[in-house]
Design a protein around this motif. Structure first.
Motif, short mmCIF file in Angstrom:
data_model
loop_
_atom_site.label_atom_id
_atom_site.label_comp_id
_atom_site.label_asym_id
_atom_site.label_seq_id
_atom_site.Cartn_x
_atom_site.Cartn_y
_atom_site.Cartn_z
N ALA A 8 10.09 -31.78 -15.66
CA ALA A 8 11.06 -31.01 -16.45
C ALA A 8 10.91 -31.32 -17.93
O ALA A 8 10.93 -30.41 -18.78
CB ALA A 8 12.47 -31.33 -15.98
N ALA A 9 10.75 -32.60 -18.26
CA ALA A 9 10.58 -32.98 -19.67
C ALA A 9 9.26 -32.46 -20.22
O ALA A 9 9.18 -32.03 -21.38
CB ALA A 9 10.65 -34.51 -19.80
N LEU A 10 8.21 -32.48 -19.39
CA LEU A 10 6.90 -31.98 -19.82
C LEU A 10 6.96 -30.49 -20.11
O LEU A 10 6.42 -30.02 -21.13
CB LEU A 10 5.86 -32.27 -18.72
N LEU A 11 7.58 -29.72 -19.24
CA LEU A 11 7.66 -28.28 -19.43
C LEU A 11 8.47 -27.93 -20.68
O LEU A 11 8.08 -27.05 -21.45
CB LEU A 11 8.27 -27.61 -18.20
N ALA A 12 9.59 -28.62 -20.88
CA ALA A 12 10.41 -28.36 -22.06
C ALA A 12 9.63 -28.67 -23.34
O ALA A 12 9.66 -27.90 -24.31
CB ALA A 12 11.69 -29.19 -22.00
N HIS A 113 -6.57 -36.56 -20.51
CA HIS A 113 -5.19 -36.94 -20.18
C HIS A 113 -5.15 -38.07 -19.16
O HIS A 113 -4.30 -38.97 -19.26
CB HIS A 113 -4.45 -35.72 -19.63
N GLY A 114 -6.06 -38.02 -18.19
CA GLY A 114 -6.00 -39.00 -17.12
C GLY A 114 -6.53 -40.37 -17.49
O GLY A 114 -6.04 -41.38 -16.98
N LEU A 115 -7.52 -40.42 -18.37
CA LEU A 115 -8.16 -41.69 -18.70
C LEU A 115 -7.49 -42.41 -19.86
O LEU A 115 -7.63 -43.64 -20.01
CB LEU A 115 -9.65 -41.47 -19.02
N VAL A 116 -6.77 -41.67 -20.70
CA VAL A 116 -6.06 -42.29 -21.82
C VAL A 116 -4.84 -43.06 -21.27
O VAL A 116 -4.06 -42.53 -20.47
CB VAL A 116 -5.60 -41.23 -22.84
N ASP A 117 -4.71 -44.29 -21.69
CA ASP A 117 -3.64 -45.15 -21.19
C ASP A 117 -2.34 -44.84 -21.92
O ASP A 117 -1.93 -45.53 -22.85
CB ASP A 117 -4.03 -46.62 -21.39
N ALA A 118 -1.70 -43.75 -21.50
CA ALA A 118 -0.42 -43.33 -22.07
C ALA A 118 0.27 -42.46 -21.04
O ALA A 118 -0.37 -41.69 -20.31
CB ALA A 118 -0.62 -42.56 -23.37
N ALA A 119 1.59 -42.59 -21.00
CA ALA A 119 2.35 -41.83 -20.02
C ALA A 119 2.40 -40.35 -20.36
O ALA A 119 2.49 -39.50 -19.46
CB ALA A 119 3.77 -42.38 -19.91
N THR A 187 -5.19 -34.93 -30.72
CA THR A 187 -4.58 -35.45 -29.49
C THR A 187 -3.58 -36.53 -29.91
O THR A 187 -3.86 -37.35 -30.78
CB THR A 187 -5.64 -36.05 -28.55
N ALA A 188 -2.39 -36.48 -29.30
CA ALA A 188 -1.35 -37.49 -29.56
C ALA A 188 -0.84 -38.02 -28.24
O ALA A 188 -1.01 -37.38 -27.19
CB ALA A 188 -0.21 -36.87 -30.37
N TRP A 189 -0.20 -39.19 -28.27
CA TRP A 189 0.30 -39.79 -27.04
C TRP A 189 1.62 -40.51 -27.30
O TRP A 189 2.02 -40.71 -28.45
CB TRP A 189 -0.72 -40.74 -26.42
N GLY A 190 2.28 -40.89 -26.23
CA GLY A 190 3.54 -41.62 -26.35
C GLY A 190 3.99 -42.15 -25.00
O GLY A 190 3.51 -41.71 -23.95
N ASP A 191 4.92 -43.11 -25.04
CA ASP A 191 5.44 -43.68 -23.80
C ASP A 191 6.45 -42.76 -23.12
O ASP A 191 6.69 -42.87 -21.91
CB ASP A 191 6.11 -45.03 -24.09
N THR A 192 7.06 -41.87 -23.90
CA THR A 192 8.02 -40.91 -23.35
C THR A 192 7.64 -39.52 -23.84
O THR A 192 6.87 -39.36 -24.80
CB THR A 192 9.45 -41.22 -23.80
N ALA A 193 8.21 -38.51 -23.20
CA ALA A 193 7.95 -37.14 -23.63
C ALA A 193 8.41 -36.93 -25.07
O ALA A 193 7.73 -36.28 -25.87
CB ALA A 193 8.66 -36.16 -22.70
#
Length: 679
Positions: A8-12, A113-119, A187-193
């Motif tokens: 849900a958070a990903l889609l939003a 997405h799968g190999l990068v160590d981020a949620a 490309t960006a990453w984070g621990d939460t959406a």
């Protein structure tokens, strides 16, 4: 089954990012989230990754557009990775990492997405980020813009190795919130959406500010004398005149639908001294040139040049473009490359007028234009702070003729029978015309809904799916200027016209002695004269396109059947019927087929019958008006009532591709009226 909170958070987040074109282009980029769910087989917790699948769009992404994979199996692929020369094999391996049934097919960016160590990971194509990625000194500019917060990743074609590269760079730079991918995007990453989205927007907005504050005032150079945009009315009139010629050129290999854009971004670029150099360098990131081809065709004449001179020059430039594209293919093709897909341009730039873009349907053509707008913005940003330097031509070829891209194209559904056809239907705001418009769109055509009732036409166009499917025009078919305007609207909306249906009409039912000269003239002005005027304008456009075409007259069984109290209507229908024969004979050399449909009385859903004709005919036959359809049915051989959709079926039969060698034909749609048999 309820939606997982991370999904849900990903889609939003995806929908918010995708809704703003500053963040990414249509169908560009992908987002992901990792989370824990219970394995229905073992009952234990497993870590999953939800990632936007192949071909989806972030702005409209729904749960069904996500691929769902097990992260333990994704990471395990690193142990069997055969190296960059065989990295394409890893795409098939993603299928063995899928979790559960359904979902979208994993895209080429799944490894990132799968190999990068981020949620949570966002991969986007913002103009500001690509401007840095496509600048000659992009690595230095990235450091100047972000310091150590954002890391530079040298160009690499999307795939498994790029995922490994980004994962390694992230591990080596724990302070980083994302990276700029050379020649590609961000490309960006984070621990939460929330953190991931915040980091993505920080990169995009910071790059925008950097380019605005550090960039020079005229990145495209000074104005090119004589190349300023024409005023709006003159510009669009010239565009409408040119569109059929350009569409015909762009359809040399296969028919295309067109789109026109005369926004300030396009016109300012084409009025600048540097636009020929920059356009020749080609578009920027992979998402762009897959839709725009490696470079556009650019007219090298000012907007005030004579139309015939412009058409002749475009013809010369098109021939040269095709030769150069074929040479580009030969320079880089290998024995296992897919066959060349066509050498026509997807983007044609006309200084002072605007941009014409082309595709297999209106949406594809429009999106191609939107991507070239992105490319112009990227060029502006890169030239403002450095020099625009997109990836090498050989790398563009590797992506354009990538076996994985070819496989994606081969999976596309077969085009519908009327795909790429542009139709103009008169009297399409109701009744038979409305039914015809609906059938043509259902079979893949784009439709110009022409009607005297502007509100009715607009309502039908909206029913048909809006501007990518249909546009409405108000037109009185007795007016030459309004008819010309309707065809100009068709040219600006879709590039031209291939299929015209003369359906507009009225009906006046009176005995001879009660029929006035005014009745006679009005009947003939709308149907006989109106059909002539519409067909004449259609022929002009179709000849300019050089793609053939279809003209269909909705005549009547009354064209050959002498019914009572009907002299004005039946005479004008006979006029229309003979126009079919005359025009079929005259236009055949241009590949334009002219045919007719002869319905019997179509009562249900008919605007004509509802407007008084039904009451008049019922009185003539001495029956109640509500029983008129039944009356007509009972006098036929098949005892069946003729409905608007039956007429629409006949139009499709004549134009849908099966009757390729038929012209000058009248098809009866009357359930069998022996007196109206053609002899």
């Amino acid at each position: 089954m309820s939606t997982h909170p991370e999904v849900a958070a990903l889609l939003a987040r995806s929908n918010r990012l995708g809704a703003d074109p500053r963040n990414t282009n249509y169908a560009g980029g992908n987002t992901s989230a990792k989370g824990t769910e219970t394995d229905p087989v073992t009952g234990s917790d497993i870590e999953l990754m939800w990632v936007k699948g192949s071909g989806g769009d972030l702005g409209t992404l729904k749960e069904g557009g996500l691929a769902v994979l097990r992260t333990d199996r994704l990471k395990a692929l690193t142990a069997v990775y055969p190296g960059v020369e065989r990295e394409d094999e890893m795409v098939a391996a993603f299928d063995y990492c899928l979790h559960g049934k359904g979902g979208a097919a994993p895209s080429i960016d799944t490894a990132m997405h799968g190999l990068v160590d981020a949620a949570h990971v966002d991969h986007l194509h913002p103009d500001s980020g690509i401007a840095l990625a496509c600048a000659a000194d992009g690595e230095k500019l990235t450091a100047a813009c972000f310091g150590e917060q954002v890391v530079w990743v040298p160009w690499r074609r999307p795939g498994f190795q790029l995922g490994l590269d980004i994962a390694a760079i992230k591990a080596a730079n724990p302070q980083a919130i994302g990276c700029v991918l050379g020649g590609h995007g961000i490309t960006a990453w984070g621990d939460t959406a929330e953190e991931c989205e915040r980091n993505s927007l920080f990169i995009i907005r910071t790059a925008e500010t950097f380019l605005a504050e550090r960039g020079r005032a005229e990145p495209f150079g000074p104005a090119l004398e004589g190349y300023a945009a024409l005023d709006a009315a003159e510009r669009r009139a010239r565009a409408a005149a040119l569109a059929p010629y350009i569409r015909g050129l762009a359809s040399s290999d296969r028919p295309q639908v067109g789109h026109f854009d005369d926004s300030g971004t396009v016109l300012d670029f084409l009025a600048s001294a540097e636009h020929p150099r920059l356009a020749a360098l080609g578009t920027s990131c992979p998402d762009h040139f897959l839709r725009t081809k490696v470079r556009p065709l650019v007219l090298d004449l000012p907007p005030t040049a004579e139309l015939t001179t412009v058409v002749d020059r475009l013809t010369e430039l098109h021939a040269a473009y095709r030769e150069e594209y074929a040479a580009y293919y030969r320079r880089h093709a290998t024995p296992d490359s897919p066959a060349m897909r066509g050498a026509d341009p997807a983007i044609v730039l006309v200084p002072g007028i605007g941009m014409f873009s082309f595709g297999k349907d209106k949406q594809t053509a429009r999106v191609a234009g939107e991507f070239y707008l992105n490319a112009i913005n990227v060029m502006r940003g890169a030239e403002a702070v450095s020099t625009y330097a997109p990836i090498e031509e050989s790398e563009k070829f590797r992506i354009e003729y990538w076996s994985l891209e070819e496989a994606k194209l081969q999976r596309m559904p077969k085009p519908k029978a009327l795909a790429t056809r542009v139709a103009l239907v008169t009297g399409a705001g109701s009744g038979i015309g409305k039914a015809i418009a609906h059938r043509l769109v259902a079979e893949g055509a784009c439709v110009v809904v022409a009607d005297l009732n502007a509100d009715g036409a607009a309502a039908v166009a909206e029913e048909l799916g809006g501007a990518d499917k249909a546009v409405a025009v108000e037109v009185d078919v007795t007016s030459e200027e309004q008819i010309a305007d309707a065809f100009r609207a068709a040219a600006l909306a879709f590039g031209g016209v291939d299929l015209v249906v003369n359906n507009a009409g009225i009906s006046i039912s009176k005995p001879l002695l009660e029929t006035t000269a005014k009745d006679w003239d009005l009947q003939h002005d709308i149907m006989a004269r109106g059909s002539f005027l519409v067909s004449r304008e259609a022929a002009r456009v179709m000849k300019a396109q050089g793609m053939g075409g279809d003209i269909v007259y909705i005549a009547s069984k009354n064209a050959v059947f002498a019914g009572p109290n009907n002299v004005a209507y039946s005479a004008t229908k006979a006029d229309q019927a003979h126009q079919v024969r005359l025009l079929a004979a005259e236009l055949g050399a241009d590949g334009i087929r002219v045919n007719g449909v002869n319905p019997d009385g179509v009562v249900r859903g008919s605007g004509i019958f509802a407007g008084g004709w039904g009451a008049q005919r019922a009185a003539t036959y001495g029956i109640e008006e509500e029983k008129l359809g039944e009356f007509y049915a009972q006098r036929t051989l098949l005892k069946r009532e003729v409905l608007p959709e039956h007429v629409a079926n006949a139009v499709f039969a004549l134009t849908g591709g099966e009757l390729t060698h038929t012209t000058g034909l009248h098809v009866p749609v009357d359930a069998g009226v022996a007196a109206a048999f053609l002899r």
